[in-house]
Design an enzyme around this catalytic site. Structure first.
Site, PDB file in Angstrom:
ATOM      1  N   LYS A  25       0.835  -1.199   0.000  1.00 28.01           N
ATOM      2  CA  LYS A  25       0.000   0.000   0.000  1.00 28.01           C
ATOM      3  C   LYS A  25       0.872   1.252   0.000  1.00 28.01           C
ATOM      4  O   LYS A  25       2.006   1.200   0.478  1.00 28.01           O
ATOM      5  CB  LYS A  25      -0.865   0.018   1.274  1.00 28.01           C
ATOM      6  CG  LYS A  25      -1.981  -1.005   1.316  1.00 28.01           C
ATOM      7  CD  LYS A  25      -2.791  -0.855   2.599  1.00 28.01           C
ATOM      8  CE  LYS A  25      -3.911  -1.871   2.677  1.00 28.01           C
ATOM      9  NZ  LYS A  25      -4.935  -1.699   1.633  1.00 28.01           N
ATOM     10  N   ARG A  41     -10.184 -11.608   2.026  1.00 30.70           N
ATOM     11  CA  ARG A  41     -11.029 -12.662   1.460  1.00 30.70           C
ATOM     12  C   ARG A  41     -10.327 -14.016   1.510  1.00 30.70           C
ATOM     13  O   ARG A  41     -10.983 -15.061   1.599  1.00 30.70           O
ATOM     14  CB  ARG A  41     -11.456 -12.292   0.032  1.00 30.70           C
ATOM     15  CG  ARG A  41     -10.314 -12.092  -0.931  1.00 30.70           C
ATOM     16  CD  ARG A  41     -10.706 -11.343  -2.193  1.00 30.70           C
ATOM     17  NE  ARG A  41     -10.818  -9.884  -1.976  1.00 30.70           N
ATOM     18  CZ  ARG A  41     -11.186  -9.020  -2.910  1.00 30.70           C
ATOM     19  NH1 ARG A  41     -11.495  -9.434  -4.125  1.00 30.70           N
ATOM     20  NH2 ARG A  41     -11.254  -7.734  -2.631  1.00 30.70           N
TER      21      ARG A  41
HETATM   22  N1  BES Z   1      -8.098  -3.818   4.514  1.00 27.87           N
HETATM   23  C1  BES Z   1      -8.274  -3.417   3.167  1.00 27.87           C
HETATM   24  C2  BES Z   1      -9.577  -2.664   2.934  1.00 27.87           C
HETATM   25  C3  BES Z   1      -9.699  -1.314   3.618  1.00 27.87           C
HETATM   26  C4  BES Z   1      -9.362  -0.166   2.941  1.00 27.87           C
HETATM   27  C5  BES Z   1     -10.185  -1.214   4.895  1.00 27.87           C
HETATM   28  C6  BES Z   1      -9.485   1.057   3.549  1.00 27.87           C
HETATM   29  C7  BES Z   1     -10.321   0.025   5.502  1.00 27.87           C
HETATM   30  C8  BES Z   1      -9.972   1.161   4.825  1.00 27.87           C
HETATM   31  C9  BES Z   1      -8.275  -4.628   2.247  1.00 27.87           C
HETATM   32  O1  BES Z   1      -7.471  -5.692   2.636  1.00 27.87           O
HETATM   33  C10 BES Z   1      -7.756  -4.180   0.920  1.00 27.87           C
HETATM   34  O2  BES Z   1      -6.611  -3.817   0.861  1.00 27.87           O
HETATM   35  N2  BES Z   1      -8.612  -4.208  -0.099  1.00 27.87           N
HETATM   36  C11 BES Z   1      -8.241  -3.780  -1.395  1.00 27.87           C
HETATM   37  C12 BES Z   1      -8.768  -4.790  -2.392  1.00 27.87           C
HETATM   38  C13 BES Z   1      -8.256  -4.595  -3.774  1.00 27.87           C
HETATM   39  C14 BES Z   1      -6.780  -4.923  -3.839  1.00 27.87           C
HETATM   40  C15 BES Z   1      -9.031  -5.479  -4.708  1.00 27.87           C
HETATM   41  C16 BES Z   1      -8.849  -2.404  -1.623  1.00 27.87           C
HETATM   42  O3  BES Z   1      -9.952  -2.149  -1.151  1.00 27.87           O
HETATM   43  O4  BES Z   1      -8.187  -1.575  -2.239  1.00 27.87           O
HETATM   44 MN    MN Z   2      -5.473  -5.465   1.948  1.00 25.41          MN
END
Ligand code: BES
Ligand code: MN
Ligand code: ZN
Length: 498
Positions: free
Chosen positions: A274, A348
């Site tokens: 990230k 997931r």
């Molecule tokens: N934990 C994150 C989702 C999240 C984002 C929670 C912001 C709280 C605040 C999750 O694991 C994630 O990174 N999801 C990705 C999925 C994508 C790579 C398909 C996302 O939402 O960007």
């Molecule tokens: Mn994630």
């Protein structure tokens, strides 16, 4: 802060809280005080912007003809609309107002009001519950905060004609608040302190309340074939854990209702790392697991007459030489193979094994998972609703109603075959991202659906509601514990009868 219930009386010192309805109609207690203080209350209202709305509060300092340090007016809104939830907000507002003063003792007069459906005992209990919920504070690491900057309120007397009824109603609510506080504590802890092993230890403390807690380590999970969950954890020096909690409050032959939580104690994204900005928020990526653990505490605390299973999949998602790579194929406990195209779509993967394990072992009558699963749910719903996805209309309806009743609202989004197809890939049974940003929260839910079989199931995407950036009603800023009150209510209304 100590909360207690007492009969109505005129306190000799400290703060006295009384209600005012919208349009500045005084409650009987406020009316009596206004007379007693030679109209100090009505004059104060006239010179302020206080309107008697729920959320309004106004202090009248050193009122004449009393030995009180202040009178606090709290808005109660429209009497015809005054319900449990509103009364909780009134209590939360009163607490928030008092917490910014030097008052150490306060009393609130909750009296009989015409046109309000609820009895005064219930009103008093909900006022007290709201005050307690708002009083939560995570300040263990503030070693230099001055005493005068901390809330001073140590004792709050809630005065009502129906003390016995109020105590009775509050007893259960107080246990739910214990669960909420436990969840907020877990969500607030930084990831250097809270990681899979320590979070599992925290869950184990519920043993003393009668919850059976098992902790599965890496070896056990390997034996079970949980390649999806283990793949996420393999880049971290903190080994993963699977926590299995059971509360047996009903007959043995009663099928349990199950709750499954995403417990990513820190989500860097892994190799699909990230960006740095805001990454600290990912300490609360274990919010789903935190809610499941806090819910078990609430249910055990109030000795709920129901069988409940709680499962929490705990991992830390880190990049390292041992981390999984984009393109890796893992085999889940269900036997289905998964192509991991993005290591940041890790929740997931964790849930795939946790959900499968849960339905396979416990054959629950219903299964609800909670996860801070997608950023896309924030794009869709902001911070007002959590996303609801389900294969069952009745369960959805019950969840939505329970959410309304406790102020934790859900908005249902669709599932469907066309979305499911987007997860097909050449090399494995399923891929963990679609490769498109379209319908990101739905396709994530659709991924989970492949791991639940025919159990009535619901998925709550709580990414937008697990953490609050500002104070509101009964929820101070920080970890909200969104879901504890909702699921406690769902159980109370639909699974505990008989
Ligand atoms: N934990 C994150 C989702 C999240 C984002 C929670 C912001 C709280 C605040 C999750 O694991 C994630 O990174 N999801 C990705 C999925 C994508 C790579 C398909 C996302 O939402 O960007
Ligand atoms: Mn994630
Ligand atoms: Zn995550």
């Amino acid at each position: 802060m100590k909360i207690h219930f007492a009969p109505l009386s005129m306190p000799r010192s400290g703060a006295l809280v009384v209600g005012v309805f919208e349009g500045n109609k005084l409650t009987p207690a406020a009316q009596a005080l206004d007379k007693h203080t030679r109209t100090a209350i009505s004059r104060a209202i006239a010179s302020s912007r206080f309107r008697g709305k729920v959320g309004d509060a106004l202090s009248v300092l050193s009122p004449a003809a009393t030995s009180l340090s202040r009178i606090v007016l709290v808005g109660m809104g429209d009497p015809a609309k005054l319900d449990e939830l509103k009364m909780q907000t009134v209590g939360g507002t009163a607490y928030a107002h008092l917490s910014k003063t030097n008052e150490t003792a306060a009393a609130a007069a909750i009296d009989v009001i015409k046109g309000v459906a609820l009895g005064v005992g219930d009103l008093a209990a909900n006022f007290a519950y709201g005050a307690r919920l708002r009083s939560y504070r995570f300040d263990k690491y503030r070693t230099k905060e001055k005493k005068e900057d901390k809330p001073a309120l140590a004792s709050f007397a809630v005065m009502t004609r129906e003390v016995v009824r109020a105590r009775h109603v509050f007893a259960d609510l107080d246990k739910v608040a214990d669960g909420v506080f436990f969840t907020r504590d877990l969500v607030s802890e930084p990831a250097n302190v809270l990681y899979p092993e320590t979070l599992a230890e925290a869950a184990k403390t519920l043993t003393s309340m009668g919850v059976a807690v098992e902790v599965l380590d890496e070896k056990k999970m390997q034996k079970l074939g949980m390649g999806a969950l283990l793949g996420v954890g393999q880049g971290s020096v903190r080994p993963p854990r699977l926590v299995v909690m059971q509360w047996k409050g009903a007959a043995k032959n009663k099928k349990p209702i199950a709750f499954v939580g995403k417990g990513v104690t820190f989500d860097t994204g892994g190799i699909s790392i990230k960006p740095a900005g805001g990454m600290e928020d990912m300490k609360w990526d274990m919010g789903g697991a935190g809610v499941v653990i806090g819910l078990m505490k609430a249910l055990a605390g109030r000795k709920a007459a129901v069988n409940v299973v709680g499962v929490a999949g705990l991992v830390e998602n880190m990049p390292s030489g041992s981390a999984q790579r984009p393109g890796d194929v893992v085999t889940s406990m269900s036997g289905q193979t998964i192509e991991v195209l993005n290591t940041d779509a890790e929740g997931r993967l964790v849930l795939a094994d946790a959900l499968w394990y849960c339905q396979d072992r416990f054959k629950p009558q219903a299964m609800v998972d909670l996860a801070t699963l997608t950023g896309a749910i924030i794009v869709a719903l902001g911070h007002e609703y959590a996303g609801l996805f389900s294969n069952n209309d009745e369960l959805s309806k019950h969840l939505i109603e329970a959410g309304k009743a406790v102020g934790e609202e859900l908005w249902r989004l669709p599932l469907g075959e066309a979305y499911d197809k987007m997860l097909n890939t050449d090399i494995a049974d399923i891929k963990n991202i679609t490769g498109s940003r379209d319908a990101g929260s739905i396709t994530a839910a659709q991924f989970l659906k492949r791991f639940v079989n025919d159990v009535p199931w619901a998925h709550l995407d709580i990414a937008g509601v697990a953490w609050a950036k500002k104070d509101q009603g009964t929820v101070p800023k920080g970890g909200t514990a969104f879901g504890v009150r909702l699921l406690d209510r769902l159980i109370r209304d639909h699974y505990e009868k008989n």
